[in-house]
Design a protein around this motif. Structure first.
Motif, PDB file in Angstrom:
ATOM      1  N   PRO A  92      -3.776  11.005 -13.229  1.00  0.00           N
ATOM      2  CA  PRO A  92      -4.264   9.637 -13.459  1.00  0.00           C
ATOM      3  C   PRO A  92      -5.398   9.593 -14.477  1.00  0.00           C
ATOM      4  N   GLY A  93      -5.323   8.610 -15.377  1.00  0.00           N
ATOM      5  CA  GLY A  93      -6.392   8.378 -16.327  1.00  0.00           C
ATOM      6  C   GLY A  93      -7.422   7.423 -15.761  1.00  0.00           C
ATOM      7  N   HIS A  94      -8.256   6.909 -16.628  1.00  0.00           N
ATOM      8  CA  HIS A  94      -9.310   5.994 -16.184  1.00  0.00           C
ATOM      9  C   HIS A  94      -8.696   4.751 -15.538  1.00  0.00           C
ATOM     10  N   GLY A  95      -9.170   4.420 -14.348  1.00  0.00           N
ATOM     11  CA  GLY A  95      -8.690   3.246 -13.634  1.00  0.00           C
ATOM     12  C   GLY A  95      -7.327   3.412 -12.994  1.00  0.00           C
ATOM     13  N   GLU A  96      -6.847   4.663 -12.896  1.00  0.00           N
ATOM     14  CA  GLU A  96      -5.513   4.925 -12.344  1.00  0.00           C
ATOM     15  C   GLU A  96      -5.607   5.832 -11.119  1.00  0.00           C
ATOM     16  N   ILE A  97      -4.523   5.877 -10.351  1.00  0.00           N
ATOM     17  CA  ILE A  97      -4.469   6.728  -9.167  1.00  0.00           C
ATOM     18  C   ILE A  97      -3.103   7.399  -9.084  1.00  0.00           C
ATOM     19  N   LEU A  98      -3.066   8.533  -8.407  1.00  0.00           N
ATOM     20  CA  LEU A  98      -1.813   9.225  -8.098  1.00  0.00           C
ATOM     21  C   LEU A  98      -1.432   8.917  -6.659  1.00  0.00           C
ATOM     22  N   VAL A  99      -0.193   8.461  -6.461  1.00  0.00           N
ATOM     23  CA  VAL A  99       0.303   8.087  -5.136  1.00  0.00           C
ATOM     24  C   VAL A  99       1.535   8.910  -4.798  1.00  0.00           C
ATOM     25  N   ARG A 100       1.532   9.479  -3.602  1.00  0.00           N
ATOM     26  CA  ARG A 100       2.753  10.100  -3.074  1.00  0.00           C
ATOM     27  C   ARG A 100       3.566   9.010  -2.395  1.00  0.00           C
ATOM     28  N   ILE A 101       4.775   8.759  -2.916  1.00  0.00           N
ATOM     29  CA  ILE A 101       5.597   7.663  -2.401  1.00  0.00           C
ATOM     30  C   ILE A 101       6.190   8.045  -1.045  1.00  0.00           C
ATOM     31  N   GLU A 102       6.077   7.142  -0.096  1.00  0.00           N
ATOM     32  CA  GLU A 102       6.651   7.338   1.243  1.00  0.00           C
ATOM     33  C   GLU A 102       7.943   6.542   1.433  1.00  0.00           C
ATOM     34  N   ALA A 103       7.981   5.320   0.925  1.00  0.00           N
ATOM     35  CA  ALA A 103       9.147   4.453   1.105  1.00  0.00           C
ATOM     36  C   ALA A 103       9.218   3.487  -0.064  1.00  0.00           C
ATOM     37  N   SER A 145       2.541  -5.463 -20.401  1.00  0.00           N
ATOM     38  CA  SER A 145       2.726  -4.044 -20.058  1.00  0.00           C
ATOM     39  C   SER A 145       4.065  -3.822 -19.373  1.00  0.00           C
ATOM     40  N   ASN A 146       4.435  -4.728 -18.477  1.00  0.00           N
ATOM     41  CA  ASN A 146       5.724  -4.598 -17.796  1.00  0.00           C
ATOM     42  C   ASN A 146       6.885  -4.658 -18.780  1.00  0.00           C
ATOM     43  N   THR A 147       6.801  -5.558 -19.744  1.00  0.00           N
ATOM     44  CA  THR A 147       7.861  -5.692 -20.730  1.00  0.00           C
ATOM     45  C   THR A 147       7.988  -4.432 -21.587  1.00  0.00           C
ATOM     46  N   GLU A 148       6.849  -3.829 -21.906  1.00  0.00           N
ATOM     47  CA  GLU A 148       6.837  -2.637 -22.758  1.00  0.00           C
ATOM     48  C   GLU A 148       7.166  -1.353 -22.000  1.00  0.00           C
ATOM     49  N   GLY A 149       7.169  -1.416 -20.676  1.00  0.00           N
ATOM     50  CA  GLY A 149       7.448  -0.221 -19.888  1.00  0.00           C
ATOM     51  C   GLY A 149       6.271   0.718 -19.778  1.00  0.00           C
ATOM     52  N   THR A 150       5.058   0.151 -19.754  1.00  0.00           N
ATOM     53  CA  THR A 150       3.845   0.956 -19.636  1.00  0.00           C
ATOM     54  C   THR A 150       3.080   0.565 -18.379  1.00  0.00           C
ATOM     55  N   LEU A 151       2.046   1.317 -18.093  1.00  0.00           N
ATOM     56  CA  LEU A 151       1.084   0.907 -17.084  1.00  0.00           C
ATOM     57  C   LEU A 151       0.148  -0.131 -17.701  1.00  0.00           C
ATOM     58  N   LEU A 152      -0.656  -0.776 -16.877  1.00  0.00           N
ATOM     59  CA  LEU A 152      -1.617  -1.757 -17.366  1.00  0.00           C
ATOM     60  C   LEU A 152      -2.519  -1.105 -18.408  1.00  0.00           C
ATOM     61  N   GLY A 153      -2.585  -1.700 -19.572  1.00  0.00           N
ATOM     62  CA  GLY A 153      -3.412  -1.119 -20.627  1.00  0.00           C
ATOM     63  C   GLY A 153      -2.634  -0.305 -21.634  1.00  0.00           C
ATOM     64  N   GLY A 154      -1.325  -0.118 -21.404  1.00  0.00           N
ATOM     65  CA  GLY A 154      -0.495   0.492 -22.427  1.00  0.00           C
ATOM     66  C   GLY A 154      -0.228   1.976 -22.303  1.00  0.00           C
ATOM     67  N   THR A 155      -0.665   2.619 -21.235  1.00  0.00           N
ATOM     68  CA  THR A 155      -0.449   4.058 -21.105  1.00  0.00           C
ATOM     69  C   THR A 155       0.901   4.369 -20.470  1.00  0.00           C
ATOM     70  N   ARG A 156       1.407   5.565 -20.764  1.00  0.00           N
ATOM     71  CA  ARG A 156       2.587   6.114 -20.090  1.00  0.00           C
ATOM     72  C   ARG A 156       2.216   7.483 -19.554  1.00  0.00           C
ATOM     73  N   ARG A 157       2.573   7.745 -18.315  1.00  0.00           N
ATOM     74  CA  ARG A 157       2.245   9.028 -17.679  1.00  0.00           C
ATOM     75  C   ARG A 157       3.490   9.840 -17.364  1.00  0.00           C
ATOM     76  N   LEU A 158       4.673   9.282 -17.623  1.00  0.00           N
ATOM     77  CA  LEU A 158       5.926   9.957 -17.317  1.00  0.00           C
ATOM     78  C   LEU A 158       6.541  10.555 -18.579  1.00  0.00           C
ATOM     79  N   SER A 159       7.141  11.730 -18.420  1.00  0.00           N
ATOM     80  CA  SER A 159       7.868  12.330 -19.543  1.00  0.00           C
ATOM     81  C   SER A 159       8.943  13.270 -19.017  1.00  0.00           C
ATOM     82  N   ARG A 160       9.841  13.653 -19.935  1.00  0.00           N
ATOM     83  CA  ARG A 160      10.948  14.547 -19.611  1.00  0.00           C
ATOM     84  C   ARG A 160      11.156  15.454 -20.817  1.00  0.00           C
ATOM     85  N   THR A 161      10.932  16.732 -20.606  1.00  0.00           N
ATOM     86  CA  THR A 161      10.993  17.722 -21.691  1.00  0.00           C
ATOM     87  C   THR A 161      10.228  17.239 -22.921  1.00  0.00           C
ATOM     88  N   GLY A 162       9.062  16.692 -22.670  1.00  0.00           N
ATOM     89  CA  GLY A 162       8.185  16.279 -23.753  1.00  0.00           C
ATOM     90  C   GLY A 162       8.403  14.891 -24.295  1.00  0.00           C
TER      91      GLY A 162
END
Length: 366
Positions: free
Chosen positions: A31-42, A117-134
């Protein structure tokens, strides 16, 4: 981490055969500034997810789907000091920046920055934290909950007590916010009001149980599927029927909630609204689909039609209300769960939802 990534939009049905969603290993930045990591339960499988899969809501892809979920906070980014590790949180699909005109509307209009942000597929503020093989993978509605873990903005979650089970907490963040909000924040019916809900999917049924929970004496469920009409009666509806039956009987209602997301459903909802009444539409049809409404009936009969996105909710205010109604035994959230599935069954779950046979299918993670 492991998640369900949409690889193609508009794939052939059945999705269990074409498999547009692939469950795979992914990289997740911390997580970057203002973000959190969540383990999804449901996580709940919602029509808004299906709308991306079938192309009714075009989004960038590859995209890790899922927006209705609950989980446990496992890591805090810089600037987040109001959540303890181990806190259960409800995910919400429209983060609010707290400063724009939408955020100052008390839920009436969406956050402009969150919507962008939702339309662009980012988190609030424009960041992306997900990737696949770079290569980057897009976020869905700031959440991407069909995964073992998610990094989200702190503004995308609301804490709940540990007594609220994960599968109940997940539904508070979309189905209840949207359907329940149409009742609590927009229609606001009194106990003696006559209320109808058109479209008994997860959101529509959430509107129905919220009306029942808040003491409305006459609530009617409207749908075309007998199984859903039966479910509405089990969940407290005074009656349940098709729109044709209701119109044939001359039924009229003080408040009608349209949750089917189809122009014909909106037309039926307006026709079922009595003079002086209100029609609240929370369904999301495909873009460009017209509905035919007689404007004279609106003026001459003093009726109103109101659109409501996310139930016109302020999540940090509204979610605790639903949690407390559930604790008191008034809000039958359990009745919205139609099935529990593993993540690997996500394509089949989309077929079930597409066929109109599900309220909420819940993905659980061991």
């Amino acid at each position: 981490m492991r998640g369900a990534v949409l690889e193609a939009i508009g794939a052939d049905r059945p999705y269990a055969g074409s498999r547009p969603i692939q469950v795979q290993d992914l990289e997740l930045d911390g997580p970057g500034h203002g973000e959190i990591l969540v383990r999804i339960e449901a996580a709940g499988v919602c029509h808004s997810d299906l709308s991306v899969v079938n192309g009714n809501r075009p989004r960038p892809f590859p995209m890790l789907l899922g927006h209705e979920a609950a989980g446990i906070v496992e890591e805090l980014g810089a600037g987040v000091d109001d959540l303890p590790l181990g806190q259960r949180v409800v995910m919400t699909f429209l983060p609010r920046c707290g400063a724009c005109a939408g955020c100052q509307s008390n839920g009436k209009t969406p956050c402009g920055q969150g919507s962008a942000s939702n339309t662009e597929g980012t988190l609030l503020g424009g960041t992306r934290r997900l990737s696949r093989t770079g290569e980057p993978v897009h976020h869905h509605l700031g959440v991407s909950a069909f995964a073992t873990h998610a990094v989200v903005s702190r503004r995308s979650v609301v804490p709940v007590g540990p007594d609220v089970p994960a599968h109940i907490a997940a539904l508070l963040g979309c189905a209840l916010l949207t359907g329940g909000g149409a009742i609590l924040n927009v229609a606001k019916p009194g106990p003696s009001a006559r209320v109808a809900v058109v479209g008994l999917g997860g959101v529509g049924m959430a509107a129905l149980i919220t009306a029942v929970a808040t003491g409305v004496e006459y609530v009617v469920g409207i749908d075309t599927l007998p199984a859903k009409l039966d479910a509405a009666k089990r969940l407290g509806a005074a009656d349940a029927m098709t729109s044709a039956t209701a119109l044939g009987r001359g039924e009229k209602f003080d408040a009608v909630i349209e949750a089917a997301g189809h122009p014909r459903a909106l037309e039926a909802a307006v026709a079922l609204t009595k003079p002086g009444g209100i029609t609240v539409t929370v369904g999301l049809p495909a873009p460009g689909q017209p509905a035919s409404i007689d404007p004279l009936a609106l003026t001459a009969e003093g009726r109103s039609i109101v659109g409501s996105y996310l139930g016109s909710a302020v999540p940090e205010h509204d979610i605790p209300i639903y949690a407390e109604l559930w604790r008191s035994g008034q809000l039958a959230v359990e009745g919205l769960v139609s099935d529990t599935i593993p993540l690997e069954e996500i394509n089949r779950a989309m077929d079930t939802l597409d066929g109109g046979h599900a309220l909420r299918q819940i993905i659980t993670f061991s």
